[in-house]
Design an enzyme around this catalytic site. Structure first.
Site, PDB file in Angstrom:
ATOM      1  CE1 TYR A   1      42.483  33.821  53.501  1.00 41.78           C
ATOM      2  CE2 TYR A   1      43.340  34.376  55.659  1.00 41.78           C
ATOM      3  CZ  TYR A   1      42.579  34.698  54.565  1.00 41.78           C
ATOM      4  OH  TYR A   1      41.925  35.890  54.516  1.00 41.78           O
TER       5      TYR A   1
ATOM      6  NE  ARG B   1      43.691  39.540  50.422  1.00 39.01           N
ATOM      7  CZ  ARG B   1      42.574  38.825  50.580  1.00 39.01           C
ATOM      8  NH1 ARG B   1      41.396  39.368  50.392  1.00 39.01           N
ATOM      9  NH2 ARG B   1      42.635  37.561  50.932  1.00 39.01           N
TER      10      ARG B   1
ATOM     11  CG  ASN C   1      40.344  35.618  47.816  1.00 36.24           C
ATOM     12  OD1 ASN C   1      40.843  34.554  48.202  1.00 36.24           O
ATOM     13  ND2 ASN C   1      39.195  36.081  48.279  1.00 36.24           N
TER      14      ASN C   1
ATOM     15  CD  GLU D   1      37.052  37.829  44.139  1.00 38.57           C
ATOM     16  OE1 GLU D   1      35.894  37.436  44.023  1.00 38.57           O
ATOM     17  OE2 GLU D   1      37.514  38.305  45.199  1.00 38.57           O
TER      18      GLU D   1
ATOM     19  CE1 TYR E   1      34.799  31.606  53.521  1.00 37.71           C
ATOM     20  CE2 TYR E   1      36.876  31.459  52.319  1.00 37.71           C
ATOM     21  CZ  TYR E   1      35.881  32.213  52.883  1.00 37.71           C
ATOM     22  OH  TYR E   1      35.964  33.577  52.828  1.00 37.71           O
TER      23      TYR E   1
END
Ligand code: FES
Lengths: 321, 346
Positions: free
Chosen positions: B37, B223, B225, B265, B316
């Site tokens: 991450y 960014r 994701n 994304e 998550y």
């Protein structure tokens, strides 16, 4: 991310003396295209090539955001300042090619406001020129109170009166006219937002009275770019880049860092945006913090400095840059 | 040569597919054999030809089908699109940005002509040819944000900037990974990231907010994701959890290649000029495992990433239920050889 703002290549299309102290400058894009759209309250940073030295000064855009064929700024001559305004007045002529930044807005209108109450002092009128033009175009509800030393130094007062008539109130110091601030602030309709731009003393006065009269902080907006103050020269070590540099009397710490070939971030160069914040690694001496960004606790701690406006006096200073 | 738009669905019979060229341009998010991450923000500048970054606003073969799916979502639930009254100006900013970028990148499909405030917008794939007055909402069939985001792929959150904070005051959100505009509307940055119980997390959010409030006009950022979705559903909203939640229990060794999708994304961040607001377009790309593993490098790497993902992270991302099945299936495609660095296929 790279630092600073995106740049625009412009040519000075006109230089117009406005009164004894103020001159207006017009810029167009060198390639003839439209300039980027902006919002009322935005500024650009103008790069001045002054011999060996590059000066970067922020000025509010004062034209209508609805017309981006050109940008206009107004510069008040400061005979005892560090020379940026004098450079503009003496050296900038129509036809000169210059570089300016994209617009940045640190003083934007709160578009939720039912009414915009604006207070300007002196050259602090410039951001309101654009904001009133923006609001007039949208049928916005605003009222502008403008204080100036004399009628002849009431920069653009005539233009504003002509455009907006009774929405503009003028106050002249030489006639001992003074804003009845408490009355003004206590008779506004609910949902009014207050904007103030002018000398530091005026901003402080307006903010204090507004707070005392119960205005919520988020409805009070102000803009004051502190100009970097001259002072004693001092030496700084930049730990990351491994350089030791000297900050001259008339130079800001940020300018000295840039002159050494390090490219630190900035947006306002006036101690308000927070972009240039730098960690202090060690020091022996005292800081002269001139910024409006760091908290008092930050100032006391000696851990941080805003190099665009702050200085140092003492034996040694090491920064994380 | 224009794009050939696919006829496909993101619900019911799930006919969504990527063409071979689109498989190769998929924004595979792992540049090494492990996932860490990180706040991976970079300038949003034009990338290589043939990639999803060839234009700053990407339009692809799924455009028409995605716009039809959005219209279906909105017909069922109009609250997926909301704009507080003071955000209309930001809506015009977004309309200009999207029309400009789409017309610039895809002139064969979109044309924008301006004559002062009189604008003409031609959207050939959707059969639209409208003339309107820029700034005058009464000249469009919807508000400016809704009008243009019914014609643009991806979700859009428009944020107002004031008091040193960002406020989620407008948006078009129909393809989200499990969050809700109706819940977040009007909240500030800290509120919509709440609950934030730990001080160090708060530090992260404070830094992120500082970065975002400093986004400058002319300098967008981006960014990537990622997460995984079972079946190619665009709309995985909390409101519709009853529809997509149970899908996660339907993955079997036989159907994993067809059902499990990597969902990436591409989020970008732009300063809007007139309103001084910020817009986040969140563009969603889907690819099923059968398509992804046609690129041997991606198959090997994805196996290693999913296998080694820490449990909390897998949780998550909502993969816990089908992770063993997926890892087992992917392991057969991992011969153990080295993968080259970088995102692209070999
Ligand atoms: S550049 Fe804005 S505070 Fe220093």
């Amino acid at each position: 991310m790279s630092t600073g703002t995106t740049k625009l290549d412009v040519v000075v299309s006109d230089v117009v003396p406005v009164n004894d102290l103020v001159t207006r400058f017009h810029f167009r894009r060198r390639d003839g295209d439209l300039l980027p759209t902006f919002s009322g309250g935005a500024h650009v940073v103008v790069e001045m090539r002054d011999g060996q030295r590059t000066r970067l000064n922020p000025y509010s855009l004062m034209g209508s955001p609805l017309d981006t064929r050109e940008y206009t700024i107004s510069v008040r001559r400061d005979d005892v300042g560090r020379g940026g305004s004098l450079f503009m007045h003496r050296n900038v002529r129509p036809g000169l090619e210059m570089v300016i930044s994209y617009p940045v807005n640190l003083f934007s209108l709160d578009l939720r406001a039912k009414k915009h109450l604006m207070l300007a002092g002196g050259i602090g009128i410039t951001p309101f020129m654009a904001q009133t033009a923006q609001l007039a175009g949208e049928g916005g509800n605003f009222e502008l109170h403008y204080t100036c030393r004399t009628a002849s130094l009431g920069t653009y007062a005539d233009v504003l009166r002509e455009r907006y008539d009774r929405r503009i109130r003028l106050y002249h110091d030489d006639r001992e006219e003074r804003i009845d601030l408490d009355r003004l602030l206590s008779t506004q309709p609910l949902g009014t937002h207050l904007y103030v731009c002018g000398p530091a003393g005026m901003i402080g006065w307006v903010r204090d009275r507004a707070a005392a009269l119960g205005w919520p902080a988020e409805t009070v907006h102000f803009e004051h770019f502190a100009a970097p103050q001259p002072g004693l020269p001092f030496d700084v070590t930049l730990a990351v880049s491994g350089k030791t540099i000297r900050v001259g009397e008339q130079q800001s710490l940020l300018e000295a860092i840039e002159a050494a070939g390090v490219d630190p971030p900035y947006l306002c160069r006036g101690g308000v945006c927070g972009q240039c914040e730098t960690n202090v690694i060690s020091y022996d001496g005292k800081f002269i913090h001139n910024d409006h960004w760091l908290s008092e606790e930050d100032h006391r701690s000696g851990c941080k400095i805003m190099p665009c406006v702050s200085r140092f006096e003492g034996k040694s200073l090491v920064l994380e840059r | 040569m224009g794009i050939t738009f696919r006829k496909e669905t993101f619900r019911d019979d799930f006919t969504f597919r990527n063409s071979p060229e689109h498989i190769r341009r998929f924004p595979f998010p792992f540049h090494e054999d492990a996932y860490m991450y990180a706040v991976n923000i970079e300038p949003h500048v034009v990338g290589p030809k043939g990639s999803v970054l060839e234009n700053l606003i990407d339009v692809d073969e799924h455009y028409v089908a995605e716009m039809q799916d959005r219209a279906l979502v909105l017909a069922e639930d109009p609250l997926r699109c909301q704009s507080l009254p003071h955000m209309t100006l930001a809506g015009w900013d977004l309309l200009e940005l999207l029309m400009e970028q789409q017309a610039l990148g895809y002139p064969e499909h979109f044309t924008l002509t301006r004559d002062g405030d009189r604008w003409r917008w031609i959207n050939r794939p959707l059969g639209i040819d409208d003339t309107f007055t820029f700034g005058d909402t009464s000249t469009l069939p919807y508000g400016p944000m809704e009008y243009i985001t019914r014609q643009s792929q991806g979700d859009f959150c428009i944020l107002d900037q004031r008091d040193g904070n960002l406020w989620m005051d407008a948006g078009m959100v129909t393809t989200q990974a499990d969050w809700s505009l109706d819940f977040d509307i009007g909240m500030n940055f800290f509120e919509w990231h709440a609950p934030v119980p730990l001080a160090h997390e708060k530090g992260i959010f404070t830094r992120a907010l500082k970065f975002l409030t400093n986004i400058q006009q002319g300098k967008p950022a981006r960014r990537l994701n990622w997460t995984m979705t079972v079946n190619p559903r665009l709309d995985t909203s909390p409101e519709n959890y009853h529809k997509w939640g149970p899908d996660r229990a339907t993955v079997t060794p036989e159907n994993v290649g067809d059902k499990v999708h990597l969902r990436v994304e591409l989020q970008s961040f732009w300063r809007l000029p007139r309103s001084n607001g910020i817009v986040f377009p969140i563009r969603c790309y889907l690819i099923k495992m059968d398509e992804l593993v046609t690129q041997p490098k991606w198959a090997r790497r994805l196996h290693r990433v999913i296998r080694d993902l820490p449990d909390e992270l897998a949780n998550y991302k909502g993969l816990t239920r089908f992770r063993p099945t997926l890892v087992e299936w992917l392991s057969k495609l991992d011969d153990g050889s080295a993968t080259s660095s970088g995102f692209g296929p070999d």
